[in-house]
Scaffold this motif. Structure first.
Motif, PDB file in Angstrom:
ATOM      1  N   VAL A  80      14.266  -0.781  -9.813  1.00 47.01           N
ATOM      2  CA  VAL A  80      12.898  -0.372 -10.130  1.00 47.01           C
ATOM      3  C   VAL A  80      12.230  -1.487 -10.932  1.00 47.01           C
ATOM      4  O   VAL A  80      12.700  -1.869 -11.997  1.00 47.01           O
ATOM      5  CB  VAL A  80      12.880   0.948 -10.929  1.00 47.01           C
ATOM      6  CG1 VAL A  80      11.472   1.255 -11.433  1.00 47.01           C
ATOM      7  CG2 VAL A  80      13.391   2.100 -10.062  1.00 47.01           C
ATOM      8  N   ALA A  81      11.131  -1.995 -10.361  1.00 48.33           N
ATOM      9  CA  ALA A  81      10.347  -3.043 -11.030  1.00 48.33           C
ATOM     10  C   ALA A  81       8.901  -2.555 -11.080  1.00 48.33           C
ATOM     11  O   ALA A  81       8.002  -3.176 -10.522  1.00 48.33           O
ATOM     12  CB  ALA A  81      10.466  -4.366 -10.274  1.00 48.33           C
ATOM     13  N   SER A  82       8.707  -1.416 -11.737  1.00 49.78           N
ATOM     14  CA  SER A  82       7.395  -0.763 -11.696  1.00 49.78           C
ATOM     15  C   SER A  82       6.420  -1.309 -12.732  1.00 49.78           C
ATOM     16  O   SER A  82       5.297  -0.819 -12.843  1.00 49.78           O
ATOM     17  CB  SER A  82       7.562   0.757 -11.856  1.00 49.78           C
ATOM     18  OG  SER A  82       8.442   1.044 -12.911  1.00 49.78           O
TER      19      SER A  82
ATOM     20  N   GLY B 242       0.804  -1.220   0.000  1.00 48.66           N
ATOM     21  CA  GLY B 242       0.000   0.000   0.000  1.00 48.66           C
ATOM     22  C   GLY B 242       0.830   1.259   0.000  1.00 48.66           C
ATOM     23  O   GLY B 242       0.383   2.302   0.468  1.00 48.66           O
ATOM     24  N   THR B 243       2.051   1.181  -0.484  1.00 40.64           N
ATOM     25  CA  THR B 243       2.953   2.333  -0.450  1.00 40.64           C
ATOM     26  C   THR B 243       3.456   2.628  -1.853  1.00 40.64           C
ATOM     27  O   THR B 243       4.006   1.747  -2.511  1.00 40.64           O
ATOM     28  CB  THR B 243       4.177   2.022   0.447  1.00 40.64           C
ATOM     29  OG1 THR B 243       3.705   1.574   1.707  1.00 40.64           O
ATOM     30  CG2 THR B 243       5.062   3.232   0.618  1.00 40.64           C
ATOM     31  N   ARG B 244       3.227   3.825  -2.333  1.00 39.90           N
ATOM     32  CA  ARG B 244       3.752   4.203  -3.646  1.00 39.90           C
ATOM     33  C   ARG B 244       5.126   4.842  -3.466  1.00 39.90           C
ATOM     34  O   ARG B 244       5.293   5.744  -2.649  1.00 39.90           O
ATOM     35  CB  ARG B 244       2.799   5.170  -4.347  1.00 39.90           C
ATOM     36  CG  ARG B 244       3.319   5.688  -5.672  1.00 39.90           C
ATOM     37  CD  ARG B 244       2.201   6.089  -6.601  1.00 39.90           C
ATOM     38  NE  ARG B 244       1.518   4.924  -7.152  1.00 39.90           N
ATOM     39  CZ  ARG B 244       1.953   4.245  -8.232  1.00 39.90           C
ATOM     40  NH1 ARG B 244       3.055   4.595  -8.852  1.00 39.90           N
ATOM     41  NH2 ARG B 244       1.278   3.198  -8.677  1.00 39.90           N
TER      42      ARG B 244
ATOM     43  N   VAL C 282     -12.005  -6.217 -18.177  1.00 38.56           N
ATOM     44  CA  VAL C 282     -12.873  -7.401 -18.273  1.00 38.56           C
ATOM     45  C   VAL C 282     -12.341  -8.496 -17.345  1.00 38.56           C
ATOM     46  O   VAL C 282     -13.110  -9.158 -16.636  1.00 38.56           O
ATOM     47  CB  VAL C 282     -12.954  -7.891 -19.736  1.00 38.56           C
ATOM     48  CG1 VAL C 282     -13.745  -9.190 -19.816  1.00 38.56           C
ATOM     49  CG2 VAL C 282     -13.596  -6.810 -20.604  1.00 38.56           C
ATOM     50  N   LEU C 283     -11.025  -8.680 -17.317  1.00 36.10           N
ATOM     51  CA  LEU C 283     -10.450  -9.680 -16.397  1.00 36.10           C
ATOM     52  C   LEU C 283     -10.733  -9.295 -14.949  1.00 36.10           C
ATOM     53  O   LEU C 283     -10.819 -10.162 -14.073  1.00 36.10           O
ATOM     54  CB  LEU C 283      -8.943  -9.821 -16.638  1.00 36.10           C
ATOM     55  CG  LEU C 283      -8.550 -10.473 -17.966  1.00 36.10           C
ATOM     56  CD1 LEU C 283      -7.038 -10.431 -18.167  1.00 36.10           C
ATOM     57  CD2 LEU C 283      -9.049 -11.911 -18.052  1.00 36.10           C
ATOM     58  N   ASP C 284     -10.880  -7.981 -14.706  1.00 40.67           N
ATOM     59  CA  ASP C 284     -11.209  -7.499 -13.356  1.00 40.67           C
ATOM     60  C   ASP C 284     -12.697  -7.586 -13.057  1.00 40.67           C
ATOM     61  O   ASP C 284     -13.129  -7.211 -11.970  1.00 40.67           O
ATOM     62  CB  ASP C 284     -10.763  -6.040 -13.201  1.00 40.67           C
ATOM     63  CG  ASP C 284      -9.405  -5.945 -12.525  1.00 40.67           C
ATOM     64  OD1 ASP C 284      -8.945  -6.962 -11.989  1.00 40.67           O
ATOM     65  OD2 ASP C 284      -8.828  -4.835 -12.534  1.00 40.67           O
TER      66      ASP C 284
END
Ligand SMILES: Cc1cc2nc3c(=O)[nH]c(=O)nc-3n(C[C@H](O)[C@H](O)[C@H](O)COP(=O)(O)OP(=O)(O)OC[C@H]3O[C@@H](n4cnc5c(N)ncnc54)[C@H](O)[C@@H]3O)c2cc1C
Length: 237
Positions: free
Chosen positions: A56-58, A38-40, A80-82
């Motif tokens: 960085v693996a953004s 939950g941390t950006r 749609v997948l969501d």
């Protein structure tokens, strides 16, 4: 004691398999990694940690081309997948031939939607391993999904979507479409990497942030970067 590694993430990628995510979480926990959900991570938050090195693996964001015209609603495959609602007759326009088009066609067919999977690729699932591709094709065939090749969407018109044959440029009109679902690939999210590089931080990027790829490649690149095997590239001005 300061942990050797920190990992921040606002979410789990919706496409990530639950079992794989659970395994990764456990490995990070066993390694004593300080994981912050939950941390950006912005540049300031990263710099506040005084890191010796940043990986960085953004990931990658959605690519959604404009398909002009007055016709069936356009939905993005990830939505749609969501769970975004689709009913009746759907056309899935799959640009790249990766997992997404196949997965969304399968999910829709399982929901009782009549599905046509239309790909611009030479073969559906062209970009994925044949063992996965063949199993998808088996399931899609049994689910009654019609598959069309070499077509890219041009425009929407009434209850139709007009496609273009990518080689001959012939127009192909598919009528009776209630929804157009688009899977057009991913583009790497490089903003954080570039900002950190500008600030002179030792930073490398791995995974989809380098460009759309697979779990295996992302995990291998992350592992190599953590082991220090990847030199930090010089900033480009
Ligand atoms: C529908 C679909 C199905 C797929 N199926 C397969 C498959 O079967 N096999 C396979 O090998 N590959 C598959 N892939 C590809 C695979 O998901 C990606 O290659 C892989 O997830 C890339 O991993 P990553 O860690 O680079 O990026 P991601 O998995 O996208 O993770 C990046 C994470 O970083 C977070 N993030 C971004 N910016 C910040 C920030 N500033 N601060 C904190 N966190 C941030 C994001 O929210 C995200 O959680 C699929 C992809 C899709 C879209």
């Amino acid at each position: 004691m300061r942990p050797a590694a920190r990992c921040v993430t606002p979410s789990v990628h919706p496409a990530t398999a639950r079992s794989r995510t659970a395994w990764c979480r456990r490995q990070a926990w066993l390694a004593g990694c300080d994981v912050r959900y939950g941390t950006r991570a912005g540049v300031d938050e990263v710099l506040a940690e005084h890191p010796d090195r940043v990986i960085v693996a953004s990931g990658a964001g959605r690519y959604q081309p404009d398909i002009p015209g007055d016709g069936p609603p356009v939905l993005h495959a990830w939505d749609v997948l969501d769970g975004a609602g689709v009913s009746g007759r759907a056309v899935v326009a799959d640009w790249g031939g990766d997992w997404t088009g196949l997965a969304v066609a399968e999910v829709l067919a399982a929901r009782g939607v009549e599905v046509r999977l239309v790909t611009a690729a030479v073969a559906v699932g062209e970009a994925i391993h044949q063992y996965q591709r063949n199993l998808y094709i088996e399931r899609l065939d049994l689910a009654g999904v019609e598959i069309l090749h070499h077509l890219r969407p041009l425009r929407r018109d009434g209850d139709a979507v007009v496609f273009e044959h990518v080689f001959s440029l012939r127009e192909v009109r598919l009528d009776g479409v209630d929804a157009l679902v688009v899977s057009a690939g991913r583009s790497g999210d490089t903003a954080l990497f570039e900002e950190l590089q500008e600030r002179g931080v030792s930073v490398v990027r791995v995974g989809d942030a380098l460009g759309a790829r697979s779990f295996e490649e992302a995990i291998r690149e992350g592992t190599e970067a953590a082991l220090g095997a990847v030199p930090a590239p010089a900033a480009v001005h």
